[in-house]
Write an enzyme that holds these catalytic residues in place. Structure first.
Site, PDB file in Angstrom:
ATOM      1  N   GLU A  65      -6.436  10.334   3.963  1.00 35.42           N
ATOM      2  CA  GLU A  65      -5.038  10.119   3.587  1.00 35.42           C
ATOM      3  C   GLU A  65      -4.911  10.176   2.071  1.00 35.42           C
ATOM      4  OE1 GLU A  65      -2.761   6.980   5.219  1.00 35.42           O
ATOM      5  OE2 GLU A  65      -3.230   7.478   7.288  1.00 35.42           O
ATOM      6  N   HIS A  77      -0.679  11.785   6.588  1.00 37.97           N
ATOM      7  CA  HIS A  77      -1.485  11.421   7.761  1.00 37.97           C
ATOM      8  C   HIS A  77      -2.241  12.674   8.197  1.00 37.97           C
ATOM      9  CE1 HIS A  77       1.409   7.935   9.129  1.00 37.97           C
ATOM     10  NE2 HIS A  77       0.743   7.645   8.038  1.00 37.97           N
ATOM     11  N   ASP A  93       2.544   0.808   7.075  1.00 37.07           N
ATOM     12  CA  ASP A  93       3.527   1.555   6.277  1.00 37.07           C
ATOM     13  C   ASP A  93       4.810   0.747   6.135  1.00 37.07           C
ATOM     14  OD1 ASP A  93       1.742   3.627   6.100  1.00 37.07           O
ATOM     15  OD2 ASP A  93       2.637   4.777   7.736  1.00 37.07           O
TER      16      ASP A  93
HETATM   17 ZN   LIG Z   1       0.973   5.885   7.039  1.00 31.30          ZN
END
Ligand SMILES: [Zn+2]
Length: 170
Positions: free
Chosen positions: A41, A105, A116
């Protein structure tokens, strides 16, 4: 998965009271950051402007990850190193505001996680950001071909992100 054309992308809340328009150059830059992250990420912040009546925001810049960020296959903790200076500089020279956060992602859905949501709520409540309704941009899939971008609004006192809907023209 939605295929998002790279030109003229904009997203609006369902009540159409607030929108966000993406500068295609900024979007390409975001995809490049995602491409170079491989299977990890990554992310950064969104900088831009608000329209005069605050009906929409325009994103001019998605920054890359600050050097003190932490990247995992399913986690990203955005660092802060150098950000404050960058935000101050863009404000002074171009009157650009901090608009929110973006992250990637890798090869997964662009659906926001519980983490998140809680990170965005923290930002909405943090006076340092001076942004009570920050935007969240999540890119999922494969940034080299079949990617998707989802956009959400976060609020100070709401335990939900508000999804924004893509509109291709207008
Ligand atoms: Zn995320």
């Amino acid at each position: 998965m939605d295929w998002v054309p790279i030109e003229q992308v904009q997203y609006w809340t369902t009540d159409k009271k607030f929108g966000v328009k993406l500068n295609p150059k900024a979007l390409r830059e975001l995809l490049r950051h995602a491409q170079s992250a491989g299977t990890l990420e990554t992310g950064g912040i969104a900088m831009g402007r608000y329209s005069e009546c605050h009906t929409y925001a325009t994103v001019d810049l998605f920054t890359g990850p600050p050097p003190d960020s932490q990247h995992g296959p399913m986690t990203f903790l955005r660092g802060t190193s150098g950000l404050q200076r960058l935000v101050a500089k863009l404000w002074r020279s171009e009157r650009r505001y901090y608009l929110g956060e973006w992250h990637y992602h890798p090869h997964a859905s662009a659906q926001p996680s519980g983490t998140d949501l809680s990170q965005m709520k923290t930002i909405a409540n943090d006076e340092k950001y001076a942004t009570p309704e920050p935007l969240l941009f999540i890119v999922g899939g494969d940034p080299n071909s079949e990617w998707e971008l989802r956009v959400y609004l976060a609020f100070r006192n709401r335990d939900q992100l508000e999804p924004m809907n893509q509109r291709t023209s207008g």
